[in-house]
Design a protein around this motif. Sequence first.
Motif, mmCIF file in Angstrom:
data_model
loop_
_atom_site.group_PDB
_atom_site.id
_atom_site.type_symbol
_atom_site.label_atom_id
_atom_site.label_comp_id
_atom_site.label_asym_id
_atom_site.label_seq_id
_atom_site.Cartn_x
_atom_site.Cartn_y
_atom_site.Cartn_z
ATOM 1 N N GLU A 1 -42.564 34.607 24.089
ATOM 2 C CA GLU A 1 -42.614 33.304 24.254
ATOM 3 C C GLU A 1 -42.581 32.383 23.150
ATOM 4 O O GLU A 1 -43.402 32.569 22.236
ATOM 5 C CB GLU A 1 -44.391 33.133 24.921
ATOM 6 N N ASP A 2 -41.336 31.544 22.974
ATOM 7 C CA ASP A 2 -41.254 31.037 21.841
ATOM 8 C C ASP A 2 -41.339 29.587 22.012
ATOM 9 O O ASP A 2 -40.990 29.025 23.232
ATOM 10 C CB ASP A 2 -39.828 31.186 21.206
ATOM 11 N N ALA A 3 -41.700 28.748 20.992
ATOM 12 C CA ALA A 3 -41.862 27.560 21.257
ATOM 13 C C ALA A 3 -40.751 26.714 21.664
ATOM 14 O O ALA A 3 -40.649 25.705 22.382
ATOM 15 C CB ALA A 3 -42.420 26.808 19.728
ATOM 16 N N ALA A 4 -39.560 26.950 20.780
ATOM 17 C CA ALA A 4 -38.170 26.363 20.934
ATOM 18 C C ALA A 4 -37.585 27.029 22.208
ATOM 19 O O ALA A 4 -36.803 26.493 23.058
ATOM 20 C CB ALA A 4 -37.321 26.500 19.678
ATOM 21 N N LEU A 5 -37.467 28.465 22.278
ATOM 22 C CA LEU A 5 -36.596 29.034 23.383
ATOM 23 C C LEU A 5 -37.555 28.822 24.637
ATOM 24 O O LEU A 5 -36.597 29.029 25.534
ATOM 25 C CB LEU A 5 -36.544 30.743 22.927
ATOM 26 N N GLY A 6 -38.612 28.963 24.528
ATOM 27 C CA GLY A 6 -39.446 29.185 25.896
ATOM 28 C C GLY A 6 -39.640 30.319 26.274
ATOM 29 O O GLY A 6 -39.320 31.402 25.589
ATOM 30 N N PRO A 7 -39.807 31.037 27.454
ATOM 31 C CA PRO A 7 -39.657 32.283 27.886
ATOM 32 C C PRO A 7 -38.450 33.072 27.694
ATOM 33 O O PRO A 7 -37.374 32.294 28.386
ATOM 34 C CB PRO A 7 -40.583 32.319 29.448
ATOM 35 N N ALA A 8 -38.710 34.000 27.283
ATOM 36 C CA ALA A 8 -37.040 34.731 27.105
ATOM 37 C C ALA A 8 -37.305 36.320 26.942
ATOM 38 O O ALA A 8 -38.370 36.838 26.748
ATOM 39 C CB ALA A 8 -36.663 34.235 25.793
ATOM 40 N N TRP A 9 -35.993 36.926 27.368
ATOM 41 C CA TRP A 9 -36.117 38.572 27.358
ATOM 42 C C TRP A 9 -35.423 38.650 25.945
ATOM 43 O O TRP A 9 -34.269 38.179 25.798
ATOM 44 C CB TRP A 9 -35.402 39.000 28.600
ATOM 45 N N LEU A 10 -35.655 39.385 25.072
ATOM 46 C CA LEU A 10 -34.962 39.739 23.814
ATOM 47 C C LEU A 10 -34.781 41.290 23.916
ATOM 48 O O LEU A 10 -35.691 42.040 24.328
ATOM 49 C CB LEU A 10 -35.814 39.383 22.776
ATOM 50 N N ARG A 11 -33.696 41.623 23.439
ATOM 51 C CA ARG A 11 -33.263 42.980 23.603
ATOM 52 C C ARG A 11 -33.802 43.770 22.264
ATOM 53 O O ARG A 11 -33.789 43.260 21.201
ATOM 54 C CB ARG A 11 -31.590 42.959 23.425
ATOM 55 N N ARG A 12 -34.325 44.727 22.627
ATOM 56 C CA ARG A 12 -34.770 45.627 21.530
ATOM 57 C C ARG A 12 -33.733 46.352 20.724
ATOM 58 O O ARG A 12 -34.234 46.453 19.539
ATOM 59 C CB ARG A 12 -35.883 46.853 22.330
ATOM 60 N N ALA A 13 -32.966 46.704 20.875
ATOM 61 C CA ALA A 13 -31.995 47.284 20.182
ATOM 62 C C ALA A 13 -30.513 46.932 20.535
ATOM 63 O O ALA A 13 -30.116 46.237 21.264
ATOM 64 C CB ALA A 13 -31.855 49.047 20.574
ATOM 65 N N ALA A 14 -29.703 46.933 19.294
ATOM 66 C CA ALA A 14 -28.228 46.574 19.251
ATOM 67 C C ALA A 14 -27.304 47.052 20.599
ATOM 68 O O ALA A 14 -27.709 48.503 20.914
ATOM 69 C CB ALA A 14 -27.439 46.816 18.164
ATOM 70 N N PRO A 15 -26.558 46.418 21.093
ATOM 71 C CA PRO A 15 -25.631 47.100 22.207
ATOM 72 C C PRO A 15 -24.579 48.185 21.518
ATOM 73 O O PRO A 15 -24.401 47.918 20.315
ATOM 74 C CB PRO A 15 -25.027 45.862 22.801
ATOM 75 N N GLU A 16 -24.039 48.929 22.479
ATOM 76 C CA GLU A 16 -23.093 50.079 21.924
ATOM 77 C C GLU A 16 -21.745 48.972 21.262
ATOM 78 O O GLU A 16 -21.225 49.589 20.354
ATOM 79 C CB GLU A 16 -22.490 50.895 22.709
#
Length: 493
Positions: free
Chosen positions: A142-157
């Motif tokens: 939960e970010d004040a500017a982004l709102g609810p969001a899913w953030l990726r834990r690791a970089a993609p391939e």
Amino acid sequence: MSPPPAAGAGPGDAVAGARLVDAVAAAGLGEAVAGGRLVDAVTGARLDGARLTRAVAAVAAPLERTPPGAVLCLTGTDLGSVVRYLGVIAAGRPAILWDPAAPATEIEQLTARFAPAAVVGLPPRPPASGDRGAPAGYALVEDAALGPAWLRRAAPEVAPHGQLSVLLGTSGSTGRPRLVRQSAAGVLASAGSIRAALDIRPDDVAITTLPLFYTFGLSVLHSHLLAGATVVVDGRGLLAAPFWHAVDRYRVTAIAGVPHSYELLARKRWRPQANPSVRVLTVSGGRLRDELALRFHEAMTAHGGRLYVMYGQTEAGSRICVLPPDALPGKLGSVGPPVPGMRLFIEGGTPDGPGEVVCHSAAVMMGYADRAEDLARGDDLGGTLRTGDRGRLDDDGYLWLSGRMSRIGKAYGVRVDLDAVERAAAAMVTAAAVAGDDRISLWCEGIGAERLADVAALVARELRIHPSALVVAAVDRLPRRPNGKVDYPALPP
């Protein structure tokens, strides 16, 4: 209470807008659109200059700290969605724009396919609801500017290509749509050509009438912000009285729509005199009936305004041709000459018949994407697009369209795969789908008339289109060729 001042710009803003356009080649998309103004039609909130820059930067900051990757933006027609989208672009992340009303399973499938660094625009979490269960590999924040969001834990391939900027779906007709890959340079080229073709100026005020995850709606935002103009964000629609109150309150000058929008305005008996600030109407996303084109052209001309009939594709950066208002009624039925920077060719035609329309422009997409690895691809097309549309160019360079070369139709401006229509109907009946003028005709074999409404409801629900976009009729037998396949040319549109 007296109305607020017009949301246009003063002479200083006009100079800034001109400098901005001159500097487009050297600027990124985020910097280019930051010269415009946003107004929330519901609250009256206004973002421009330093306030817009701060709001966009606040969204960009947390995204800059996430692993590489695109950002899936669930983009509604509201001020928060627009700022989030601009923040994604400012963070240097490719933005995948998507319908926030899409089913949760669809959002999860897109996330699995394209491995975005983040998914933003999620609905607020109800109190005491607990973790909604972010997909594997993601964390819910939960970010004040982004709102609810899913953030990726690791970089993609595989990281996205450095030129990639915007990704839009090609069709809402299947559960696995392709994405159109657009570069920042291509988006800017398209916005610049639209600004020039429509003569958009810093004192113009557009209002949102179309989804921003749809190429036409997004191009209205891009072209007006690029020109240093104002965009009034309103998601209430043409039939809502508060929408028209906002048109008057903010002295809106430009309204965009697909052909169905103008069918609605005709039924509403709308006249420019009812909203005197409106001086520009634009239509794209399908063929506007000649009768309506003449009606709105004459009404706008008498009012001192203009109607622009246009043609475009997502793959071509939105707009390909614009018919100058003064070409009506002489060129009625044409979509006009190409926009500045666009070249057209007809391939495979004859002197008396149409061929495939091919266009060349910096606005043409980089190519398609079906999975995360495709986001790393460079430019596959080199600026040349085979549109799949049939047409001819007259001696004045005006394009006259005569249908599609493949099994794609349009329903109220949204491209629909006709084979997907038939697959959806197959749960109830054997049917054949044919493209009409902004409608899909569905011919159902051996079915009672009392069941036609149920077929329409099923197809509309499966494809997420309005039932009125379907014309459903019963036939005893579908015409077939000797090989057993449906003889589509034998069916009326």
